[in-house]
Design a protein around this motif. Structure first.
Motif, PDB file in Angstrom:
ATOM      1  N   GLN A  96       1.552  -6.819  -5.944  1.00 51.11           N
ATOM      2  CA  GLN A  96       0.660  -7.892  -6.375  1.00 51.11           C
ATOM      3  C   GLN A  96      -0.556  -7.937  -5.440  1.00 51.11           C
ATOM      4  O   GLN A  96      -0.582  -7.269  -4.408  1.00 51.11           O
ATOM      5  CB  GLN A  96       1.405  -9.218  -6.323  1.00 51.11           C
ATOM      6  N   ASP A  97      -1.537  -8.741  -5.826  1.00 52.95           N
ATOM      7  CA  ASP A  97      -2.779  -8.822  -5.035  1.00 52.95           C
ATOM      8  C   ASP A  97      -2.499  -9.046  -3.545  1.00 52.95           C
ATOM      9  O   ASP A  97      -3.077  -8.388  -2.692  1.00 52.95           O
ATOM     10  CB  ASP A  97      -3.660  -9.972  -5.551  1.00 52.95           C
ATOM     11  N   GLN A  98      -1.565  -9.984  -3.245  1.00 50.93           N
ATOM     12  CA  GLN A  98      -1.351 -10.324  -1.832  1.00 50.93           C
ATOM     13  C   GLN A  98      -0.727  -9.162  -1.047  1.00 50.93           C
ATOM     14  O   GLN A  98      -0.865  -9.077   0.169  1.00 50.93           O
ATOM     15  CB  GLN A  98      -0.521 -11.606  -1.667  1.00 50.93           C
ATOM     16  N   LEU A 100      -1.488  -5.853  -1.430  1.00 41.49           N
ATOM     17  CA  LEU A 100      -2.604  -4.990  -1.013  1.00 41.49           C
ATOM     18  C   LEU A 100      -3.418  -5.688   0.076  1.00 41.49           C
ATOM     19  O   LEU A 100      -3.834  -5.074   1.048  1.00 41.49           O
ATOM     20  CB  LEU A 100      -3.514  -4.685  -2.203  1.00 41.49           C
ATOM     21  N   GLU A 101      -3.612  -6.972  -0.128  1.00 41.68           N
ATOM     22  CA  GLU A 101      -4.376  -7.775   0.832  1.00 41.68           C
ATOM     23  C   GLU A 101      -3.735  -7.686   2.230  1.00 41.68           C
ATOM     24  O   GLU A 101      -4.425  -7.571   3.239  1.00 41.68           O
ATOM     25  CB  GLU A 101      -4.372  -9.231   0.310  1.00 41.68           C
ATOM     26  N   ARG A 104      -4.829  -4.550   4.210  1.00 45.32           N
ATOM     27  CA  ARG A 104      -6.244  -4.185   4.082  1.00 45.32           C
ATOM     28  C   ARG A 104      -6.844  -3.563   5.350  1.00 45.32           C
ATOM     29  O   ARG A 104      -7.868  -2.904   5.293  1.00 45.32           O
ATOM     30  CB  ARG A 104      -7.077  -5.382   3.619  1.00 45.32           C
ATOM     31  N   LEU A 119      -2.081  -6.621 -10.681  1.00 46.67           N
ATOM     32  CA  LEU A 119      -3.273  -6.623  -9.820  1.00 46.67           C
ATOM     33  C   LEU A 119      -4.475  -7.148 -10.599  1.00 46.67           C
ATOM     34  O   LEU A 119      -4.712  -6.760 -11.745  1.00 46.67           O
ATOM     35  CB  LEU A 119      -3.571  -5.214  -9.315  1.00 46.67           C
ATOM     36  N   LYS A 122      -9.108  -9.549  -7.525  1.00 43.51           N
ATOM     37  CA  LYS A 122      -8.976  -9.794  -6.079  1.00 43.51           C
ATOM     38  C   LYS A 122      -8.711  -8.483  -5.364  1.00 43.51           C
ATOM     39  O   LYS A 122      -9.152  -8.255  -4.240  1.00 43.51           O
ATOM     40  CB  LYS A 122      -7.797 -10.741  -5.816  1.00 43.51           C
ATOM     41  N   SER A 123      -7.931  -7.600  -6.020  1.00 47.01           N
ATOM     42  CA  SER A 123      -7.597  -6.319  -5.395  1.00 47.01           C
ATOM     43  C   SER A 123      -8.786  -5.360  -5.359  1.00 47.01           C
ATOM     44  O   SER A 123      -8.823  -4.450  -4.535  1.00 47.01           O
ATOM     45  CB  SER A 123      -6.420  -5.669  -6.113  1.00 47.01           C
ATOM     46  N   THR A 126     -10.173  -5.965  -2.102  1.00 48.25           N
ATOM     47  CA  THR A 126      -9.361  -5.332  -1.049  1.00 48.25           C
ATOM     48  C   THR A 126      -9.670  -3.835  -0.973  1.00 48.25           C
ATOM     49  O   THR A 126      -9.725  -3.259   0.114  1.00 48.25           O
ATOM     50  CB  THR A 126      -7.859  -5.551  -1.342  1.00 48.25           C
ATOM     51  N   CYS A 142      -3.813   0.156 -14.510  1.00 44.05           N
ATOM     52  CA  CYS A 142      -3.918  -1.176 -13.878  1.00 44.05           C
ATOM     53  C   CYS A 142      -4.849  -2.015 -14.755  1.00 44.05           C
ATOM     54  O   CYS A 142      -6.025  -2.226 -14.430  1.00 44.05           O
ATOM     55  CB  CYS A 142      -4.460  -1.046 -12.455  1.00 44.05           C
ATOM     56  N   ILE A 145      -7.056  -5.139 -13.407  1.00 46.05           N
ATOM     57  CA  ILE A 145      -7.729  -5.093 -12.107  1.00 46.05           C
ATOM     58  C   ILE A 145      -9.228  -5.403 -12.208  1.00 46.05           C
ATOM     59  O   ILE A 145      -9.873  -5.736 -11.232  1.00 46.05           O
ATOM     60  CB  ILE A 145      -7.452  -3.749 -11.379  1.00 46.05           C
TER      61      ILE A 145
END
Length: 769
Positions: A96-98, A100-101, A104, A119, A122-123, A126, A142, A145
């Motif tokens: 999920q986005d967090q 990858l975050e 970073r 995703l 937000k990604s 990142t 994806c 995205i």
């Protein structure tokens, strides 16, 4: 060499990685505030180890249902001072986005995101933090995205109905990704301007635009000096496309294949187009034109084509335009085209549908990103495995396993793959398969059963399990396989054939296993499930294999397992026994199974009082005269009564029938049996029989026990003489011979048993020095 490669043991690195991931708390991490995973402060890991940890973690979450994902897993890699990441492959809903975050700050060189539908835009932000180091990037599938959530202004009631709106991000480009060479944008969402997105990339070497429809690909010529690989799968081509491709002179790999079922394509491949590629793309080593319709004749006349031995020399090519090649292609994709059936194809590896080699090449080439094609290729392999003999068995098995793991939620692949596995694991191939490979098959079969409640998949999976030695080969997944089978049997709507196979498997699983296994399975509801099946069959007045297997399974699971015997009684098992006896008086196999089970119940002292009713004792006494299944039913009925008699006259709490009368019928029954009867029974221990020897309260029970031992050591000496000696039966028999209360004929028989065992021992003494 393939056999060796596939069956070599796991490397120490792999084993350690797997162990650490399954025991994060006990190895690399500790729990902060009982919930967040934290890396121990003294741990420093290089990218070789971190990459493997992340990639294996994704694989485990995806393919091992027992493995629990961790909310905070990716935060372990947030600080490049203690953990380094370089090359990672993330798949599907796992990321999920967090996540990858969290990583970073890492200097990623290679990031593959495959079908990561969770995703969002937000990604994209990142990704910018990896821009200065990324060389390879895949955003295949994806699909969200490029979407961000936007709160609509003036929010009143509208907020509750539509709190956020998905908005397409149009201003993102690969500006600043100066090192990016390999890019996969497969199945990119419509509306994103590919040309604007890619323009900042100075020197792309590989680009994949699968499943995207672009009418103008002129911008590709800006990389005509650097592009070596171009994939345009499922793009509807036109003359303009062809002219642009022909200018990309550095291309070594070109893929313009398509799924011929997906939609109507106007474009047809001609001899001229192929000639154009051969003349202009002089470095080409790999070409995929699968799924295309050929408009005009690209082939050499058949008279000429059949000449001589099969050759991959371009000069002899059956496909005319390829006669202009300087050397054979490394790979040529011809799956679902008419060309793959020709004789001379100038390529070392061809994907097609003509023979096993071509089909396996197709599965190998298309599994990762084209499940729609792969399922059709596996279907062809299924036919080959079913009708002919597979010559590349190990490769076939591994490819099917990989496809099933990779596409756990794809119904077509699960159906065709599980069917192919059934034929690829059957007995004629058994010798060629290692323990490791067969375990991998079992894992994917159980995954299939778990994630698919679909009848065909369930049936295929159950049938495939029947190709294994049960319980031995399934022991490493014992709990899980039982849970899955009970789950199938407890479904309210049932498919008759699956029910039959599942009950057969359940029965085999509880045969010849340790008591702790039987207890565990009993606690899962095994006894209850079998009784429910019996109840259903009784209501339908059918005595079929399901009915017989269910009783047999209960016989096996109660063997020397008092807890399960008690469960049988608590769930009205005796009532069902009487009803089945009444409803099916002629079914010998059924009677044998039911009495075998009651023999197990009767061995448990605490439960015997529940058998002490006039009704039950009469039934057991009458069954002493049964000739069903040779002596089996009579023998088991006598066994049940022998244990009851062993409790003495004071335990005989009924007036009818009289204890003496039953004793008389037992003597008569035992005397009527042929001592050389071959048996339908399997003893793992003689303990329940031996306990009837040192007593004077019931001579008939003593006699039954001695007869049982004499029969088994005479008919099966190799198996039962050592067992009797090992369990200390000989001194018990010798003591019994000295007892005044024992009958003369019992003593005679006991002497014969002892003699048998000592002869056996002498014959089998190792005299070689």
């Amino acid at each position: 060499s393939l056999k060796m490669a596939s069956d070599s043991p796991e490397s120490l690195m792999t084993l350690c990685t797997d162990y650490c991931l399954r025991n994060l708390e006990g190895t690399l991490c500790y729990l902060l505030d009982n919930e967040t995973l934290r890396l121990h402060p003294d741990i420093f890991l290089p990218s070789e180890i971190c990459d493997k940890l992340v990639n294996e973690y994704v694989e485990l979450v995806k393919t091992d249902s027992i493995f629990e994902p961790h909310e905070s897993f990716f935060t372990l890699f947030s600080d490049p001072r203690s953990t380094r990441l370089a090359r990672i492959h993330l798949r599907e809903q796992i990321v999920q986005d967090q996540d990858l975050e969290a990583i970073r700050k890492q200097d990623l060189v290679e990031l593959y995101l495959t079908n990561c539908e969770k995703l969002t835009a937000k990604s994209l932000q990142t990704l910018v933090s990896f821009s200065h180091t990324l060389i390879s990037l895949s955003l295949f599938g994806c699909c969200n995205i490029f979407y961000e959530e936007e709160n609509p202004g003036g929010c009143e009631d509208d907020c509750l109905v539509n709190p956020t709106r998905q908005v397409l991000v149009k201003d993102f480009t690969f500006e600043g990704f100066s090192r990016l060479r390999f890019l996969n944008l497969g199945r990119l969402i419509e509306g994103v301007n590919v040309e604007t997105l890619l323009r900042p990339l100075a020197s792309l070497a590989a680009l994949d635009l699968s499943g995207i429809q672009l009418n103008d690909v002129g911008f590709l010529t800006q990389w005509k000096d650097s592009l070596v690989s171009l994939v345009l799968y499922n793009m509807d081509l036109s003359e303009e496309h062809i002219q642009v491709i022909a200018q990309l002179r550095k291309l070594r790999h070109l893929d313009i294949s398509r799924d011929h079922l997906s939609s109507y394509y106007k474009f047809k491949l001609t001899r001229r187009v192929l000639n154009l590629f051969v003349e202009n793309l002089v470095n080409l080593t790999s070409l995929d034109i699968s799924g295309h319709t050929m408009l005009e004749n690209c082939t050499i006349p058949s008279m000429e084509e059949k000449m001589g031995q099969t050759s991959i020399e371009p000069a002899k090519s059956s496909i005319a335009p390829f006669r202009g090649l300087k050397r054979p292609l490394q790979f040529l994709g011809l799956f679902e085209t008419s060309l793959c059936r020709l004789t001379h194809i100038p390529a070392y590896k061809v994907s097609g549908d003509k023979n096993e080699e071509q089909v396996l090449n197709a599965i190998e080439a298309y599994t990762e990103h084209r499940p729609e094609i792969t399922s059709r290729a596996i279907n062809l392999l299924f036919d080959i495995a079913r009708i002919e003999r597979c010559s590349q068995l190990l490769r076939a098995l591994q490819l099917v396993i990989t496809a099933l793991k990779c596409h756990k939620d794809d119904k077509n692949i699960q159906v065709t793959g599980s069917a192919a596995l059934f034929y690829l694991t059957n007995s004629e191939y058994r010798m060629e398969q290692s323990v490791k490979l067969r375990r991998q098959v079992i894992q994917v079969v159980l995954n299939g059963m778990e994630s698919y409640q679909e009848v065909t998949v369930q049936r295929n999976c159950c049938l495939t399990l029947c190709n294994f030695s049960i319980p031995e080969e399934l022991e490493f997944q014992y709990r899980r396989v039982n849970e899955l089978l009970l789950n199938i049997l407890n479904q309210s709507r049932q498919d008759e054939s699956i029910q039959r196979i599942a009950v057969h498997l359940c029965n085999a699983l509880v045969c010849q296993v340790d008591n702790d296994h039987k207890e565990a399975v009993g606690k899962m509801g095994f006894v209850m499930t079998m009784l429910k099946l019996i109840q259903k069959k009784l209501a339908d007045k059918t005595c079929d294999q399901v009915m017989e297997f269910s009783w047999s399974a209960l016989w096996n699971i109660t063997d020397e397992t008092p807890d399960n015997c008690e469960m049988f009684l608590n769930y009205s098992g005796m009532k069902l026994f009487l009803e089945c006896l009444k409803e099916f008086p002629e079914k010998q196999e059924l009677h044998r199974n039911m009495l075998g089970l009651l023999g197990n119940v009767a061995e448990v002292k605490e439960l015997r009082p529940q058998l002490m009713t006039s009704q039950f004792i009469s039934v057991f006494s009458n069954l002493l005269e049964s000739k069903a299944d040779g002596i089996e039913v009579s023998y088991n009925a006598c066994g049940v009564l022998s244990h009851i008699m062993f409790d003495g006259p004071q335990a005989w709490g009924i007036s009818e029938p009289h204890r003496e009368e039953v004793v008389k019928r037992m003597w008569a029954a035992i005397q009527s049996w042929d001592i050389n009867s071959r048996r339908n029974i399997n003893y793992r221990s003689f303990e329940p029989i031996l306990r009837l020897l040192p007593q004077g309260i019931s001579p008939v029970s003593q006699h039954w026990a001695t007869w049982a031992l004499y029969n088994l050591v005479s008919v099966y000496p190799d198996k039962y003489c050592p067992l009797l000696i090992k369990e200390g039966g000989i001194p018990l028999l010798k003591d019994m011979i000295k007892m005044a209360s024992a009958r003369q004929e019992t003593k005679e028989m006991a002497r014969k048993v002892i003699e048998h065992c000592s002869n056996f021992k002498e014959e089998n003494m190792d005299t070689s020095r």
